[in-house]
Design an enzyme around this catalytic site. Structure first.
Site, PDB file in Angstrom:
ATOM      1  N   HIS A 112      66.599 -51.821  22.175  1.00  0.00           N
ATOM      2  CA  HIS A 112      66.196 -51.141  21.152  1.00  0.00           C
ATOM      3  C   HIS A 112      65.839 -49.704  21.577  1.00  0.00           C
ATOM      4  O   HIS A 112      65.145 -49.489  22.535  1.00  0.00           O
ATOM      5  CB  HIS A 112      65.243 -51.690  20.362  1.00  0.00           C
ATOM      6  N   GLU A 158      63.515 -51.958  15.731  1.00  0.00           N
ATOM      7  CA  GLU A 158      63.187 -53.423  16.332  1.00  0.00           C
ATOM      8  C   GLU A 158      61.513 -53.602  16.241  1.00  0.00           C
ATOM      9  O   GLU A 158      61.146 -54.734  16.225  1.00  0.00           O
ATOM     10  CB  GLU A 158      63.574 -53.396  17.889  1.00  0.00           C
TER      11      GLU A 158
END
Length: 501
Positions: A112, A158
C-alpha cells in the site's frame, strides 16, 4: 498497515496483452539500498510539500502515485491507474504489468502506498512501496522474462480498511482471480527496531487464523530459504487481516510476505534473536515522526533483497536457493583489512580506507556520499578535501587486502558492489581491480580499465566464480590505480559476500 475490517468496493478492471513467455534461469539481483532510500526520500519530499502526509484523498497521495508511475512507464511496464471512491474522495491503485509470461499464471507483488493523515508514512508503508518499486525496476534493467507473468500493485486507502486492494480484487472476474496464482505483500519492511516475520502460510505456528490458501506455504518457504542463506532467523506472523493480503486470501489466492513489526513491543526473547530493544518495533507507527529517519537500513536492505529473491525464484521456478555465506563484509565494523600489504603501493594520495565517504563532483559525480549499505564502505580517500581532486588516487597504485578466508571444498562465488569514476584526463592504464591471493600467487578476477572520457560514480554489482580455489585459504585484494598521465580517479567497494554454491 491498519486494523480495520474488510469492506468491499468496485474498481476498473485491468487487462494486459502479454508478450510471449521466455523462461530465464538467472540469479536474483542484489537490490541497492541507496536506490530504495532514494525512493523514500522522494516520498518524504512529496509528503513535506503536501501538508505532511500522503493519505487517501489528499494531494500527497496522488503525487506519490504519479512518482511511481513515471518510473515504471519509463522502464517499460504497462501501467493502469485505477480509481475508486471512498469517504467522498477518489482513491487510486497503480497496477503495473511486466510484458511477457503466462497471464494465466500471474505472480502479483503488492504494497500500500498511502499513509495515515498524521504523518508521511515512510516506514508504513513507504518502505514496502519503495522496495517493491526498486525490485520492479530491477526486473526491467535485467530484462527478466520468467515463465509466469509478473504484476505489481500499489494500493490506495489501505489505512482506511484495505479499500484499494479490495476494490481491485472485487473488480476481477472469477477467471481473472484464478489467473493470479500467488500474491506477495510487503507492508512495513524497515521498522527501526525490526523483527523478521513471515506470514505463516502453512499455520506451522498453530496460533490464530488457519493456513493461507494452497500455495501460501511455498511462498513462506521461499522467503525463509533466503533468510536462512544469510543467517537471519525468522518467525511466523498470523494472517490477521491487517494488510492487503486480506482480499486476496478471501478470494482463494495464495499469499505471503514480510513484516518487520508495528506498534507491538519486542520481547526479551526477540531481542536475543534479532537484537534491538524491548520497545515497540516502530515507536512512530501512525505518527508524524514516521519520516525518512524512521528506517532501519539493515532491515530494509535485507528485505529488499529477499523480495527480489522471492520474485525471481517464484516467477521463474528455476533458481537454486543460495548457499550459506562463507564470508561477508559491509564495512560497518573493522574486520582486519590491511592496506599496502605487499609494501609496493606507490599512490601518494587517495589510498584505500574504510570510512564514511564524502560526496565529490567535477562535472560528474566522482565520489558518492552514499554507500550501498550502512554508513561505511571501502573508498579511495574518504574526505572531500578542498576540491574534487584533493583526495583522489594520485601517483600510482593503492591496494587493500582482506583477512584470510578459508573456502569450502565445493564451489563458491564472490559478489560485491563497486564503482570506478574518472574524468576525461584518464587513460586505459588507470584501473579498478579485484585479485585473489592464494599462497604467493595473485590472480585478477575482476578488472575495469579507465578511458579518456568522463565516467560518473555509480554503484554496480559484480559476481565471479571462486570454484578454482575450492578448499583453499585465500585473501582478496582490491586495487585502484592512477597509472597513466595525471588524472582524477576514484573508486569504492561495498557489500563483499562469498557464498557457497
Amino acid at each position: 498497515m491498519r486494523a480495520l475490517p474488510l469492506i468491499g468496493a468496485t474498481a476498473l478492471l485491468v487487462t494486459v496483452a502479454a508478450a510471449p513467455a521466455q523462461a530465464a534461469a538467472v540469479a536474483p539481483p542484489d537490490i541497492p539500498l541507496a536506490n530504495v532510500k532514494n525512493h523514500l526520500a522522494q516520498l518524504q519530499s512529496i509528503a513535506t510539500a503536501n501538508g505532511g502526509n500522503r493519505a487517501h484523498g489528499r494531494p500527497g497521495y496522488l503525487a506519490s502515485v504519479t512518482y511511481v508511475k513515471g518510473l515504471l512507464d519509463a522502464a517499460g511496464f504497462q501501467t493502469q491507474q485505477q480509481s475508486f471512491t471512498y469517504g467522498g474522495a477518489t482513491g487510486y491503485n497503480l497496477i503495473a504489468d511486466w510484458p511477457g509470461g503466462d497471464t494465466n499464471d500471474t505472480l502479483m507483488v503488492g504494497a500500500h502506498l498511502d499513509s495515515v493523515t498524521a504523518g508521511p508514512g515512510i516506514n508504513d508503508n513507504g518502505s514496502g512501496s519503495a522496495a517493491n518499486l526498486e525490485v520492479a525496476l530491477a526486473v526491467a534493467r535485467s530484462g527478466f522474462q520468467p515463465s509466469r507473468h509478473l504484476r505489481f500493485g500499489w494500493w490506495g486507502a489501505e489505512e482506511l480498511g484495505l479499500r484499494g486492494s479490495t476494490a481491485y480484487v472485487n473488480s476481477l472476474s472469477s477467471a481473472q482471480k484464478a489467473a493470479i496464482t500467488g500474491y506477495l505483500n510487503f507492508d512495513m519492511v524497515g521498522s527501526p527496531n525490526p523483527g523478521y516475520f513471515l506470514y505463516d502460510g502453512d499455520n506451522s505456528d498453530g496460533t490464530g487464523s488457519g493456513p493461507g490458501p494452497a500455495g501460501s506455504a511455498e511462498i513462506e518457504d521461499t522467503l525463509e530459504a533466503y533468510f536462512t542463506s544469510i543467517g537471519v532467523p525468522t518467525r511466523g506472523t498470523d494472517f490477521d487481516g491487517r494488510s492487503d493480503y486480506g482480499p486476496f486470501i478471501a478470494a482463494g489466492i495464495p499469499a505471503g510476505g514480510i513484516f518487520t513489526g508495528a506498534e507491538g513491543r519486542k520481547t526479551a526473547a526477540q531481542v536475543q534473536l534479532w537484537g534491538g530493544t524491548q520497545a515497540a518495533f516502530d515507536a512512530c507507527y501512525h505518527r508524524s515522526c514516521d519520516t525518512s529517519a524512521n528506517i532501519n537500513d539493515t532491515a530494509l536492505d535485507r528485505n529488499s533483497d529477499a523480495i527480489a529473491y522471492a520474485v525471481w525464484t517464484l516467477a521463474a521456478g528455476t533458481v537454486t536457493p543460495p548457499g550459506p555465506s562463507v564470508f561477508a563484509d559491509d564495512f560497518e565494523t573493522a574486520k582486519g583489512w590491511t592496506t599496502n600489504a605487499a609494501g609496493t603501493d606507490t599512490a601518494t594520495t587517495g589510498a584505500w580506507e574504510r570510512g564514511d565517504p564524502a560526496a565529490t563532483s567535477s562535472g560528474v559525480a566522482t565520489q558518492l556520499g552514499t554507500t550501498v549499505n550502512g554508513t561505511n564502505d571501502l573508498v579511495t580517500g574518504a574526505s572531500a578535501g578542498s576540491s574534487a581532486g584533493a583526495n583522489d588516487v594520485d601517483g600510482g597504485t593503492t591496494t587493500i587486502r582482506s583477512p584470510a578466508i578459508t573456502l569450502p571444498s565445493g564451489a563458491s562465488s564472490l559478489s560485491f558492489s563497486w564503482y570506478l569514476a574518472h574524468l576525461n584526463n584518464a587513460t586505459s592504464a588507470d584501473y579498478f581491480r579485484v585479485q585473489v591471493i592464494s599462497g604467493t600467487s595473485a590472480t585478477t578476477v575482476f578488472s575495469q580499465a579507465g578511458a579518456a572520457a568522463d565516467r560518473a560514480a555509480s554503484w554496480q554489482k559484480a559476481t565471479v566464480s571462486l570454484a578454482a580455489y575450492a578448499g583453499q585459504t585465500i585473501r582478496l585484494q582490491v586495487e585502484a590505480a592512477d597509472a597513466g598521465t595525471a588524472s582524477l580517479v576514484e573508486a569504492a567497494v561495498d557489500d563483499i559476500v562469498i557464498t557457497q554454491s
